[in-house]
Design an enzyme around this catalytic site. Structure first.
Site, PDB file in Angstrom:
ATOM      1  CG  ASP A 184      -2.517   0.948   1.278  1.00  0.00           C
ATOM      2  OD1 ASP A 184      -1.653   2.387   1.341  1.00  0.00           O
ATOM      3  OD2 ASP A 184      -3.246   0.708   1.329  1.00  0.00           O
ATOM      4  CG  HIS A 185       1.398   4.135  -2.834  1.00  0.00           C
ATOM      5  ND1 HIS A 185       0.022   3.708  -3.901  1.00  0.00           N
ATOM      6  CD2 HIS A 185       1.811   5.612  -3.524  1.00  0.00           C
ATOM      7  CE1 HIS A 185      -0.106   4.710  -4.083  1.00  0.00           C
ATOM      8  NE2 HIS A 185       0.348   6.078  -4.042  1.00  0.00           N
ATOM      9  CG  HIS A 247      -4.353   4.199  -0.876  1.00  0.00           C
ATOM     10  ND1 HIS A 247      -3.689   3.344  -1.157  1.00  0.00           N
ATOM     11  CD2 HIS A 247      -4.349   4.548  -2.525  1.00  0.00           C
ATOM     12  CE1 HIS A 247      -2.956   3.116  -1.929  1.00  0.00           C
ATOM     13  NE2 HIS A 247      -3.931   3.688  -2.711  1.00  0.00           N
TER      14      HIS A 247
HETATM   15  O1  LIG Z   1      -3.653   4.315  -5.516  1.00  0.00           O
HETATM   16  C1  LIG Z   1      -3.088   5.001  -6.189  1.00  0.00           C
HETATM   17  O2  LIG Z   1      -2.773   6.111  -5.534  1.00  0.00           O
HETATM   18  C2  LIG Z   1      -2.892   7.661  -6.766  1.00  0.00           C
HETATM   19  C3  LIG Z   1      -2.611   8.701  -5.909  1.00  0.00           C
HETATM   20  O3  LIG Z   1      -1.512   8.264  -5.457  1.00  0.00           O
HETATM   21  P1  LIG Z   1      -0.373   9.527  -4.594  1.00  0.00           P
HETATM   22  O4  LIG Z   1       0.845   8.835  -4.369  1.00  0.00           O
HETATM   23  O5  LIG Z   1      -0.610  10.209  -5.850  1.00  0.00           O
HETATM   24  O6  LIG Z   1      -1.936  10.557  -3.394  1.00  0.00           O
HETATM   25  C4  LIG Z   1      -4.541   7.173  -7.457  1.00  0.00           C
HETATM   26  O7  LIG Z   1      -4.815   8.723  -8.454  1.00  0.00           O
HETATM   27  C5  LIG Z   1      -4.291   6.234  -8.005  1.00  0.00           C
HETATM   28  O8  LIG Z   1      -6.035   6.268  -9.068  1.00  0.00           O
HETATM   29  C6  LIG Z   1      -4.581   5.012  -6.987  1.00  0.00           C
HETATM   30  O9  LIG Z   1      -4.695   4.071  -7.251  1.00  0.00           O
END
Ligand SMILES: O=C1O[C@H](COP(=O)(O)O)[C@@H](O)[C@H](O)[C@H]1O
Ligand SMILES: NC(=O)C1=CN([C@@H]2O[C@H](COP(=O)(O)OP(=O)(O)OC[C@H]3O[C@@H](n4cnc5c(N)ncnc54)[C@H](OP(=O)(O)O)[C@@H]3O)[C@@H](O)[C@H]2O)C=CC1
Length: 509
Positions: A184-185, A247
């Site tokens: 989960d990044h 997230h």
């Molecule tokens: O996992 C995802 O995250 C991105 C947003 O990531 P961020 O680190 O730029 O906040 C999102 O644009 C994407 O739809 C989603 O799959």
């Protein structure tokens, strides 16, 4: 500094976007920072017909994502990195005999002395996760006899509670839980990790972190972009699955959790699971109707430029009922949070990109002074991105006669720690997996607990029964009706649109 064993990283789906955009740049950064182990290779695998050199060109030498970095790093360092990369063509299908792949892995292991330690990274479409795990097991590539084996699994992890449970069961047939790293990044973001430190390394916040002092908690995740080229994927997913289930519920769990007894991965994850299990699941239609809002962006103009509506985006069904905006109000059923509402929203095509957590404290019981403005409360704003930092809003005396009070800001910006190198999320997470640290990865029960909460909302929205789907013009803060979710103390905190341009606007006020 933790030890990083010699090892090999095998990426499935190596011809894809994620590999080029996040994984290889993350590894390149680790290489430049000297964090990769001495003996390390990457073996990319997918169906595309590529040679080792084609792969190196694609993800390094000709990669738009590394262009600037390569300029800074210079040829020698870049070449040294590229030489660690190899590619194996899987043929027509991922569901095949991995005998050839195994041979290649053995060859590279011997050539580079990587000691049999292997991370398998599943960067394929999710439908293939279990297939790849099974074929690895069939080829006995999951055994830990000669070195450890780990499996990193990309999001989405399931499409519903049932599919997530099935995926967990499926993966557990071939890998043990301690070998599985569900990515989960958001957990790789420095500011997200700092939430734990803010709460548990200070004595000033924790005593107030409960229903006695907190009025409500608000979390906003806004993106200014639309669905871009991912319309096909997004239309089957929607904001709730794409951002909220993973997230944002991760952020919620870090706000809600009790102090762990230590910084061990299991201790922290045990507390997060308890937190997620304490979210009050919305069961009846009235509760779901009253506490959830979904919406889609419609065509509009942003700064004079025409912007498509969601239903006009490539890959999106023109009659789609997939939400690009979701706002949810909910409660947490435990001692600490009883009766305190949480408001969480996520959306695309908002006025700006921002993710922040706002802890709204209760107002003082007794007002002694005259205060300008309507808000007499203290706020703690934890800015996840951009302008990462923490801000406290508190009352100060206006200079002059009498006791007039105004809200002032006390803030901390990560950028003030200029000399500290902040790792990108994928870089951090890859390094953790290489070192066997699963703290920032989601455990099976954690993912399932998040789905337990989300499933009834998805089912209700899918039922269409009295479910509203609002429209909002691309470039505004969602549908007005979303303000109706918030009870007695106001509205969503919409951070200013032009963060940098607006001189009267303090970045996180
Ligand atoms: O996992 C995802 O995250 C991105 C947003 O990531 P961020 O680190 O730029 O906040 C999102 O644009 C994407 O739809 C989603 O799959
Ligand atoms: N891209 C991103 O920013 C993010 C991606 N993810 C997740 O990471 C995983 C990989 O994503 P991403 O790299 O963007 O995906 P891509 O579609 O770009 O790449 C996936 C790779 O899988 C292979 N593949 C195998 N079967 C299929 C199939 N039926 N349809 C399409 N591709 C297939 C393709 O390679 P080949 O044909 O050569 O076998 C392709 O290169 C997904 O699970 C995604 O949800 C998660 C967060 C962000």
């Amino acid at each position: 500094m933790k030890k990083t064993d010699n090892q090999m990283l095998v990426i499935f789906g190596a011809s894809g976007d994620l590999t080029a955009r996040k994984l290889i740049p993350g590894l390149f950064n680790l290489h430049l920072a000297g964090h990769l182990p001495k003996n390390f290779v990457v073996l990319g695998a997918s169906r595309s017909d590529l040679s080792d050199d084609d792969f190196r060109d694609r993800v390094v030498h000709k990669s738009p994502y590394l262009k600037d970095k390569i300029k800074d790093a210079g040829d020698a360092k870049t070449k040294a990195f590229a030489n660690k990369l190899y590619y194996e063509d899987l043929g027509k299908d991922y569901d095949t005999d991995y005998g050839d792949l195994r041979k290649r892995v053995e060859e590279l292991k011997d050539k580079h002395d990587t000691s049999g330690n292997i991370i398998y990274y599943l960067s394929t479409p999710p439908t293939l996760y279990e297939t790849v795990a099974k074929n690895l097991a069939d080829a006995e590539m999951n055994t830990q006899n000669h070195g450890w084996k780990r499996l990193i699994v990309e999001k989405p992890f399931g499409y519903s509670l049932e599919t997530a449970k099935n995926l967990n069961k499926g993966l557990h047939r071939f890998f043990e839980e301690h070998q599985i790293y569900r990515i989960d990044h958001y957990l790789g973001k420095e500011t997200v990790q700092n939430l734990l430190v803010t709460r548990f390394a200070n004595s000033i916040f924790e005593p107030l972190w409960n229903r006695n002092y907190i009025h409500h908690v608000e979390i906003t995740n806004a993106e200014s972009v639309g669905v871009e080229k991912r319309g096909g994927y997004y239309d089957k997913s929607g904001a709730l699955r794409d951002m909220f289930q993973n997230h944002l519920l991760q952020l919620v769990s870090l706000v809600v959790m009790e102090p762990p007894i230590g910084d061990d991965a299991e201790e922290i994850r045990n507390e997060k699971v308890k937190a997620l299990k304490s979210l009050r699941v919305m069961k009846d239609e009235q509760t779901l109707y009253d506490n959830t809002i979904r919406a889609q962006y419609v065509a509009s103009e942003i700064k004079g430029e025409k912007v498509k509506g969601y239903r006009e985006e490539e890959g999106v069904d023109p009659n789609s009922t997939t939400e690009t905006y979701a706002a949810i109000k909910f409660y947490v059923d435990n001692w600490r949070w009883h009766g305190i509402p949480f408001y969480v929203r996520t959306a695309k095509r908002m006025p700006t990109k921002v993710t922040e957590i706002v802890i709204h404290f209760k107002e003082p019981h007794h007002q002694i002074f005259q205060e300008s403005g309507m808000h007499r409360d203290n706020k703690l704003v934890i800015r996840i991105q951009p302008d990462e930092g923490i801000l406290i809003k508190f009352g100060v005396k206006v200079p002059g006669q009498g006791f007039k009070v105004e809200r002032a800001n006390m803030d901390f910006y990560y950028s003030s720690l200029a000399e500290t190198y902040v790792m990108e999320a994928y870089e951090r997470l890859l390094l953790d997996a290489m070192q066997g640290d699963a703290t920032l990865y989601a455990r099976a029960d954690e993912v399932e607990a998040a789905w337990e909460f989300v499933d009834p909302i998805l089912n209700y929205w899918k039922s269409g029964k009295d479910v509203r789907m609002y429209g909002y013009a691309a470039g505004v803060w969602g549908p007005e009706n979303a303000d109706d979710l918030i009870d007695d103390r106001g509205m969503w905190r919409n951070p200013g649109e032009n963060l940098a341009d607006d001189p009267g606007y303090c970045v996180i006020c």
